[in-house]
Write an enzyme that holds these catalytic residues in place. Sequence first.
Site, PDB file in Angstrom:
ATOM      1  N   GLY A   1     -47.042  26.112 -10.817  1.00 31.41           N
ATOM      2  CA  GLY A   1     -48.336  26.739 -10.948  1.00 31.41           C
ATOM      3  C   GLY A   1     -48.739  27.541  -9.727  1.00 31.41           C
ATOM      4  O   GLY A   1     -47.897  27.904  -8.908  1.00 31.41           O
TER       5      GLY A   1
ATOM      6  N   HIS B   1     -48.050  33.721  -8.968  1.00 33.58           N
ATOM      7  CA  HIS B   1     -48.203  35.023  -8.323  1.00 33.58           C
ATOM      8  C   HIS B   1     -47.253  35.998  -9.001  1.00 33.58           C
ATOM      9  O   HIS B   1     -46.563  35.647  -9.978  1.00 33.58           O
ATOM     10  CB  HIS B   1     -47.943  34.922  -6.821  1.00 33.58           C
ATOM     11  CG  HIS B   1     -46.656  34.218  -6.469  1.00 33.58           C
ATOM     12  ND1 HIS B   1     -45.413  34.766  -6.734  1.00 33.58           N
ATOM     13  CD2 HIS B   1     -46.421  33.004  -5.902  1.00 33.58           C
ATOM     14  CE1 HIS B   1     -44.473  33.929  -6.320  1.00 33.58           C
ATOM     15  NE2 HIS B   1     -45.045  32.850  -5.829  1.00 33.58           N
TER      16      HIS B   1
ATOM     17  N   HIS C   1     -43.622  34.925  -9.830  1.00 34.49           N
ATOM     18  CA  HIS C   1     -43.457  34.156 -11.072  1.00 34.49           C
ATOM     19  C   HIS C   1     -43.549  35.078 -12.299  1.00 34.49           C
ATOM     20  O   HIS C   1     -42.754  34.951 -13.244  1.00 34.49           O
ATOM     21  CB  HIS C   1     -44.562  33.100 -11.199  1.00 34.49           C
ATOM     22  CG  HIS C   1     -44.527  32.030 -10.166  1.00 34.49           C
ATOM     23  ND1 HIS C   1     -45.514  31.902  -9.213  1.00 34.49           N
ATOM     24  CD2 HIS C   1     -43.640  31.033  -9.928  1.00 34.49           C
ATOM     25  CE1 HIS C   1     -45.246  30.863  -8.445  1.00 34.49           C
ATOM     26  NE2 HIS C   1     -44.113  30.314  -8.853  1.00 34.49           N
TER      27      HIS C   1
ATOM     28  N   GLN D   1     -40.938  15.337  -5.650  1.00 35.08           N
ATOM     29  CA  GLN D   1     -40.198  16.207  -4.735  1.00 35.08           C
ATOM     30  C   GLN D   1     -40.960  16.477  -3.439  1.00 35.08           C
ATOM     31  O   GLN D   1     -40.504  17.241  -2.603  1.00 35.08           O
ATOM     32  CB  GLN D   1     -39.824  17.524  -5.403  1.00 35.08           C
ATOM     33  CG  GLN D   1     -40.987  18.456  -5.706  1.00 35.08           C
ATOM     34  CD  GLN D   1     -40.554  19.660  -6.533  1.00 35.08           C
ATOM     35  OE1 GLN D   1     -40.169  19.508  -7.703  1.00 35.08           O
ATOM     36  NE2 GLN D   1     -40.588  20.843  -5.943  1.00 35.08           N
TER      37      GLN D   1
ATOM     38  N   GLN E   1     -34.840  33.913  -6.055  1.00 37.48           N
ATOM     39  CA  GLN E   1     -33.911  33.686  -4.950  1.00 37.48           C
ATOM     40  C   GLN E   1     -34.614  33.184  -3.686  1.00 37.48           C
ATOM     41  O   GLN E   1     -33.959  32.699  -2.768  1.00 37.48           O
ATOM     42  CB  GLN E   1     -33.140  34.973  -4.629  1.00 37.48           C
ATOM     43  CG  GLN E   1     -32.016  34.767  -3.621  1.00 37.48           C
ATOM     44  CD  GLN E   1     -31.245  36.031  -3.338  1.00 37.48           C
ATOM     45  OE1 GLN E   1     -30.410  36.429  -4.140  1.00 37.48           O
ATOM     46  NE2 GLN E   1     -31.537  36.671  -2.215  1.00 37.48           N
TER      47      GLN E   1
ATOM     48  N   MET F   1     -43.600  36.423  -1.597  1.00 37.29           N
ATOM     49  CA  MET F   1     -44.694  35.833  -2.365  1.00 37.29           C
ATOM     50  C   MET F   1     -44.450  34.342  -2.550  1.00 37.29           C
ATOM     51  O   MET F   1     -43.337  33.908  -2.848  1.00 37.29           O
ATOM     52  CB  MET F   1     -44.818  36.528  -3.713  1.00 37.29           C
ATOM     53  CG  MET F   1     -45.339  37.943  -3.603  1.00 37.29           C
ATOM     54  SD  MET F   1     -45.700  38.654  -5.235  1.00 37.29           S
ATOM     55  CE  MET F   1     -46.301  40.273  -4.730  1.00 37.29           C
TER      56      MET F   1
ATOM     57  N   ARG G   1     -47.918  28.941  -1.579  1.00 40.73           N
ATOM     58  CA  ARG G   1     -48.446  28.403  -0.324  1.00 40.73           C
ATOM     59  C   ARG G   1     -49.175  29.453   0.505  1.00 40.73           C
ATOM     60  O   ARG G   1     -49.953  29.113   1.402  1.00 40.73           O
ATOM     61  CB  ARG G   1     -47.311  27.790   0.502  1.00 40.73           C
ATOM     62  CG  ARG G   1     -46.683  26.565  -0.137  1.00 40.73           C
ATOM     63  CD  ARG G   1     -45.449  26.106   0.616  1.00 40.73           C
ATOM     64  NE  ARG G   1     -44.751  25.055  -0.102  1.00 40.73           N
ATOM     65  CZ  ARG G   1     -44.934  23.756   0.094  1.00 40.73           C
ATOM     66  NH1 ARG G   1     -45.814  23.365   0.999  1.00 40.73           N
ATOM     67  NH2 ARG G   1     -44.269  22.859  -0.595  1.00 40.73           N
TER      68      ARG G   1
END
Length: 278
Positions: free
Chosen positions: A29, A32, A35, A59, A146, A182, A185
């Site tokens: 979620g 940006h 995604h 994680q 990537q 991007m 965080r």
Amino acid sequence: MKVFDTINETENHLKSFQNKSIGFVPTMGALHEGHIALIKKSVAKNDLTVCSIFVNPTQFNNPEDLKKYPRTLDEDCKMLEEAGCDVVFAPTAEEMYPNLPQIKLNFGYLEEIMEGKFRPGHFNGVGIVVAKLFNIVKPNKTYFGQKDIQQVAVINRLVKDLSFDLEMIVCDTIRENDGLAMSSRNRRLSKGARDLAPKIYESLKLGEKLLLAGESTESVKSKVSEFYLNYPEFELEYYEITDFESLESISEHNPKRRTAIIIAAHLGGVRLIDNHVF
């Protein structure tokens, strides 16, 4: 666009698309344009596109990091619908883990370097949740960026070793105009930190320039350390120069093979990662 928060609803809906191609983009979620670029690639190549939104607690090594991770489901769904996504699976932690997993996944060498070294147990959590999501969605293709280069290697190993019948497609990192990769965080960066953050990509490009000039990786790391002395706001966690395929450390750039420079750094209390491949 359909939005489901239970496994049963999601599986039942997707059963009616068994003869259609399904593209899948797993996310945590706080979406940006990086995604959304993955979503658009899936929409262009598949009959149905599914996106999962799940902040996976298994994680996270740092409970505070988990607590602070941005959660913007309504905003995310609006972006996904505009991008042409068909199905959103947004479960709770209780839905995904009615009982904590007892199984442990170990990804060998990848557990000992970079993210594996600094975030012990992280890839076990990643591997388990992605395997569960693959089993729920049953996609034909899955799309990853990537920017999380070591995660890509881990998921690739998961797909191969567990014989998931799907194609994994890795897409280029999407960057801001100033070079910053991007990331969800980035929302947590103060204005001052955000202004400094592009130095991360600048240091990756510096490494490329020095390697292409024939310098050794040790020389490059030394000069990058000097570079960051000018910006004490950064706490450099690692700056590694590796073979792109294996992610194993190398001593110099081989023009016949692709090299990856990979970084993790803390800035203003936010941990950022990036990489550059050439």
